[in-house]
Design a protein around this motif. Structure first.
Motif, PDB file in Angstrom:
ATOM      1  N   LEU A  59     -13.665 -27.154  21.475  1.00 46.92           N
ATOM      2  CA  LEU A  59     -14.848 -27.843  20.969  1.00 46.92           C
ATOM      3  C   LEU A  59     -15.063 -29.186  21.651  1.00 46.92           C
ATOM      4  CD1 LEU A  59     -14.391 -27.131  17.136  1.00 46.92           C
ATOM      5  CD2 LEU A  59     -15.766 -25.854  18.801  1.00 46.92           C
ATOM      6  N   PHE A  60     -13.995 -29.773  22.216  1.00 47.45           N
ATOM      7  CA  PHE A  60     -14.098 -31.081  22.857  1.00 47.45           C
ATOM      8  C   PHE A  60     -14.258 -30.975  24.374  1.00 47.45           C
ATOM      9  CE2 PHE A  60     -11.720 -31.645  18.937  1.00 47.45           C
ATOM     10  CZ  PHE A  60     -12.367 -32.722  18.348  1.00 47.45           C
ATOM     11  N   LEU A  61     -14.256 -29.764  24.904  1.00 47.11           N
ATOM     12  CA  LEU A  61     -14.400 -29.585  26.343  1.00 47.11           C
ATOM     13  C   LEU A  61     -15.871 -29.544  26.729  1.00 47.11           C
ATOM     14  CD1 LEU A  61     -11.678 -26.831  26.995  1.00 47.11           C
ATOM     15  CD2 LEU A  61     -11.492 -29.298  27.401  1.00 47.11           C
ATOM     16  N   PRO A  62     -16.191 -29.933  27.959  1.00 43.24           N
ATOM     17  CA  PRO A  62     -17.593 -29.861  28.418  1.00 43.24           C
ATOM     18  C   PRO A  62     -18.113 -28.426  28.359  1.00 43.24           C
ATOM     19  CG  PRO A  62     -16.260 -31.176  29.918  1.00 43.24           C
ATOM     20  CD  PRO A  62     -15.309 -30.530  28.968  1.00 43.24           C
ATOM     21  N   THR A  63     -19.422 -28.304  28.248  1.00 36.72           N
ATOM     22  CA  THR A  63     -20.049 -26.984  28.184  1.00 36.72           C
ATOM     23  C   THR A  63     -19.765 -26.191  29.459  1.00 36.72           C
ATOM     24  OG1 THR A  63     -21.829 -27.924  26.838  1.00 36.72           O
ATOM     25  CG2 THR A  63     -22.233 -25.756  27.851  1.00 36.72           C
ATOM     26  N   GLY A  64     -19.336 -24.972  29.287  1.00 43.88           N
ATOM     27  CA  GLY A  64     -19.042 -24.108  30.421  1.00 43.88           C
ATOM     28  C   GLY A  64     -17.609 -24.182  30.889  1.00 43.88           C
ATOM     29  N   MET A  65     -16.853 -25.159  30.408  1.00 43.77           N
ATOM     30  CA  MET A  65     -15.457 -25.297  30.802  1.00 43.77           C
ATOM     31  C   MET A  65     -14.569 -24.559  29.806  1.00 43.77           C
ATOM     32  SD  MET A  65     -13.234 -28.767  31.424  1.00 43.77           S
ATOM     33  CE  MET A  65     -11.542 -28.684  31.978  1.00 43.77           C
ATOM     34  N   ASN A  66     -13.686 -23.756  30.309  1.00 37.46           N
ATOM     35  CA  ASN A  66     -12.806 -22.974  29.446  1.00 37.46           C
ATOM     36  C   ASN A  66     -11.380 -23.023  29.991  1.00 37.46           C
ATOM     37  OD1 ASN A  66     -11.986 -21.234  27.385  1.00 37.46           O
ATOM     38  ND2 ASN A  66     -12.290 -19.434  28.676  1.00 37.46           N
ATOM     39  N   VAL A  67     -10.427 -23.245  29.111  1.00 36.42           N
ATOM     40  CA  VAL A  67      -9.014 -23.275  29.471  1.00 36.42           C
ATOM     41  C   VAL A  67      -8.358 -22.041  28.890  1.00 36.42           C
ATOM     42  CG1 VAL A  67      -6.853 -24.558  29.343  1.00 36.42           C
ATOM     43  CG2 VAL A  67      -9.011 -25.785  29.493  1.00 36.42           C
ATOM     44  N   ASP A  68      -7.596 -21.340  29.699  1.00 37.28           N
ATOM     45  CA  ASP A  68      -6.940 -20.117  29.268  1.00 37.28           C
ATOM     46  C   ASP A  68      -6.112 -20.355  28.014  1.00 37.28           C
ATOM     47  OD1 ASP A  68      -6.155 -17.226  30.355  1.00 37.28           O
ATOM     48  OD2 ASP A  68      -4.364 -18.166  29.522  1.00 37.28           O
ATOM     49  N   ARG A  69      -6.123 -19.388  27.120  1.00 41.38           N
ATOM     50  CA  ARG A  69      -5.411 -19.519  25.848  1.00 41.38           C
ATOM     51  C   ARG A  69      -3.918 -19.692  26.044  1.00 41.38           C
ATOM     52  NH1 ARG A  69      -6.787 -14.875  21.742  1.00 41.38           N
ATOM     53  NH2 ARG A  69      -6.063 -13.693  23.566  1.00 41.38           N
ATOM     54  N   LEU A  70      -3.345 -18.983  26.999  1.00 44.76           N
ATOM     55  CA  LEU A  70      -1.917 -19.128  27.262  1.00 44.76           C
ATOM     56  C   LEU A  70      -1.601 -20.523  27.790  1.00 44.76           C
ATOM     57  CD1 LEU A  70       0.943 -18.024  27.520  1.00 44.76           C
ATOM     58  CD2 LEU A  70       0.311 -17.066  29.742  1.00 44.76           C
ATOM     59  N   VAL A  71      -2.452 -21.057  28.657  1.00 43.20           N
ATOM     60  CA  VAL A  71      -2.242 -22.411  29.185  1.00 43.20           C
ATOM     61  C   VAL A  71      -2.298 -23.432  28.055  1.00 43.20           C
ATOM     62  CG1 VAL A  71      -3.164 -24.176  30.726  1.00 43.20           C
ATOM     63  CG2 VAL A  71      -3.139 -21.783  31.455  1.00 43.20           C
ATOM     64  N   ARG A  72      -3.242 -23.259  27.137  1.00 42.59           N
ATOM     65  CA  ARG A  72      -3.328 -24.174  25.990  1.00 42.59           C
ATOM     66  C   ARG A  72      -2.065 -24.113  25.145  1.00 42.59           C
ATOM     67  NH1 ARG A  72      -8.583 -22.192  23.215  1.00 42.59           N
ATOM     68  NH2 ARG A  72      -8.755 -20.670  24.886  1.00 42.59           N
ATOM     69  N   ALA A  73      -1.552 -22.909  24.939  1.00 43.24           N
ATOM     70  CA  ALA A  73      -0.309 -22.770  24.167  1.00 43.24           C
ATOM     71  C   ALA A  73       0.859 -23.431  24.893  1.00 43.24           C
ATOM     72  CB  ALA A  73      -0.010 -21.294  23.917  1.00 43.24           C
ATOM     73  N   LEU A  74       0.940 -23.258  26.199  1.00 41.79           N
ATOM     74  CA  LEU A  74       2.019 -23.873  26.973  1.00 41.79           C
ATOM     75  C   LEU A  74       1.947 -25.396  26.915  1.00 41.79           C
ATOM     76  CD1 LEU A  74       2.088 -21.543  30.115  1.00 41.79           C
ATOM     77  CD2 LEU A  74       3.874 -21.769  28.386  1.00 41.79           C
ATOM     78  N   ILE A  75       0.751 -25.942  27.003  1.00 39.24           N
ATOM     79  CA  ILE A  75       0.601 -27.401  26.924  1.00 39.24           C
ATOM     80  C   ILE A  75       1.025 -27.908  25.548  1.00 39.24           C
ATOM     81  CG2 ILE A  75      -1.068 -29.284  26.955  1.00 39.24           C
ATOM     82  CD1 ILE A  75      -2.620 -27.730  29.074  1.00 39.24           C
ATOM     83  N   GLY A  76       0.579 -27.215  24.500  1.00 36.79           N
ATOM     84  CA  GLY A  76       0.943 -27.640  23.148  1.00 36.79           C
ATOM     85  C   GLY A  76       2.443 -27.569  22.913  1.00 36.79           C
ATOM     86  N   ILE A  77       3.080 -26.485  23.334  1.00 37.35           N
ATOM     87  CA  ILE A  77       4.525 -26.342  23.161  1.00 37.35           C
ATOM     88  C   ILE A  77       5.271 -27.405  23.953  1.00 37.35           C
ATOM     89  CG2 ILE A  77       6.485 -24.833  23.714  1.00 37.35           C
ATOM     90  CD1 ILE A  77       4.719 -22.452  23.007  1.00 37.35           C
TER      91      ILE A  77
END
Length: 366
Positions: free
Chosen positions: A220-238
């Motif tokens: 929701l905080f990313l610019p329109t059209g920008m998408n980060v892979d779900r696995l990458v998001r999980a890796l960053i959070g962990i």
């Protein structure tokens, strides 16, 4: 006066002081209370182990392809045999599984090279493991290069995904945690404040909340059209979550090193980073091995929480298989298999940490 100079031959110790019988008498049956407690414990173990062994091995079904092959009263390991490929590789394409095998085979060779004491070129192998291997692993697993077809991360799963999450989290959390620990001990107000706020924030939030925020709120905080892979998001959070805990483990080890070590290095003209890298951290890391490995084991088990964001690790893929109408009623076998796999990896890490403690023993142990 007559002196007897005959040498008496050595005799074995009394049987009641050595051997299994002596150990039992000293540790289990040294008194009435200990005897009663030992007999009760033995009775309890026998009562639990005998039916478990009977169910898991003697009366179990091992060979088959469907639940119709499970005709006995014991465990139905046919369920595990039928789903073993999915448990290990998730939904990864079957004709591309060789890429996963090559990746983890290469990783096992590199780790074995670093672990075996007498092998040469360890410094170069360590650099290759930390710098080169991640790019090779990504190219093999994800594809899109060298003619390899792309396999999207939503098809990754099972033990493969568990190992990816755990290995990346461990490798990334250790250096970040080290920098945070040094920053928290820094005399620069801005660096120290940032490190304290970062550590206390991530330690005060449950990992399940971090994963949920990374999966649902971050887009929701990313610019329109920008998408980060779900696995990458999980890796960053962990990684960020685990770095905060690693920082406190390392800070505890740094505080155990006498200040005179750093002062002596400063007297020799060493700068801050040389003092830390050559004098303080090598001594501290030896003392922090139990805490670091404990954090790694905790991380390995916490990877199961990625189920809440739709990533199917080993436990998640087992639970998904249990919902199959063809295999209803075999949840015990599925969870037992997952527990055994997790135990093997965690126990291996624990034993290797004990080996490192003995190898790097420098007189701190009493």
């Amino acid at each position: 006066m007559i002196h007897n100079r005959t040498v008496i031959e050595a005799r074995p110790a009394p049987t009641h002081t050595i051997g299994p019988v002596a150990w039992l008498r000293a540790n289990l049956f040294s008194g009435p209370i200990n005897t009663i407690l030992s007999l009760a414990a033995i009775y309890l173990l026998v009562s639990l182990l005998v039916p478990t062994i009977q169910w898991a091995f003697i009366d179990a079904d091992w060979v088959g392809t469907s639940r119709d092959d499970c005709s006995r009263e014991g465990a139905c390991w046919v369920f595990i045999n039928a789903r073993i490929g999915q448990f290990i590789y998730g939904l990864y394409p079957r004709h591309e599984i060789w890429r996963v095998n090559v990746t983890f085979g290469l990783f096992a060779v590199l780790i074995a090279w670093l672990a075996i004491p007498r092998l040469p070129l360890k410094r170069w192998v360590a650099v290759a493991t930390l710098v080169v291997f991640p790019f090779v692993a990504f190219a093999l697993l994800y594809g899109g290069r060298f003619g390899l077809p792309v396999v999207e991360t939503h098809r990754w799963g099972g033990l493969m995904l568990t190992l990816v999450l755990a290995v990346v989290g461990m490798v990334a959390a250790l250096p970040i945690g080290t920098l945070l620990a040094l920053g928290r001990r820094s005399k620069m107000p801005i660096v120290k404040s940032f490190s304290v706020i970062f550590i206390e924030f991530w330690r005060g939030v449950p990992l399940i909340t971090v994963l949920f925020m990374a999966s649902v709120m971050l887009p929701l905080f990313l610019p329109t059209g920008m998408n980060v892979d779900r696995l990458v998001r999980a890796l960053i959070g962990i990684t960020l979550f685990q770095s905060a805990y690693m920082a406190e483990v390392i800070r505890g080890g740094l505080q155990a090193i006498p200040r005179g070590q750093e002062e002596a290095a400063a007297a020799l003209g060493m700068g801050y980073w040389k003092r830390m890298g050559l004098i303080v951290l090598p001594q501290a890391l030896k003392m922090m091995i139990p805490g670091i490995v404990n954090t790694f084991i905790s991380l390995f088990k916490d990877t199961t929480l990625v189920m809440i964001i739709g990533l199917f690790d080993l436990l998640g893929i087992v639970q998904a298989a249990l919902s199959d109408s063809r295999w209803l009623g075999f949840s015990v076998e599925g969870y037992a298999f997952a527990a055994l796999v997790f135990w093997i990896f965690c126990f291996s890490m624990s034993r290797y940490s004990q080996y490192l403690e003995r190898k790097l023993h420098t007189g701190h142990k009493r």
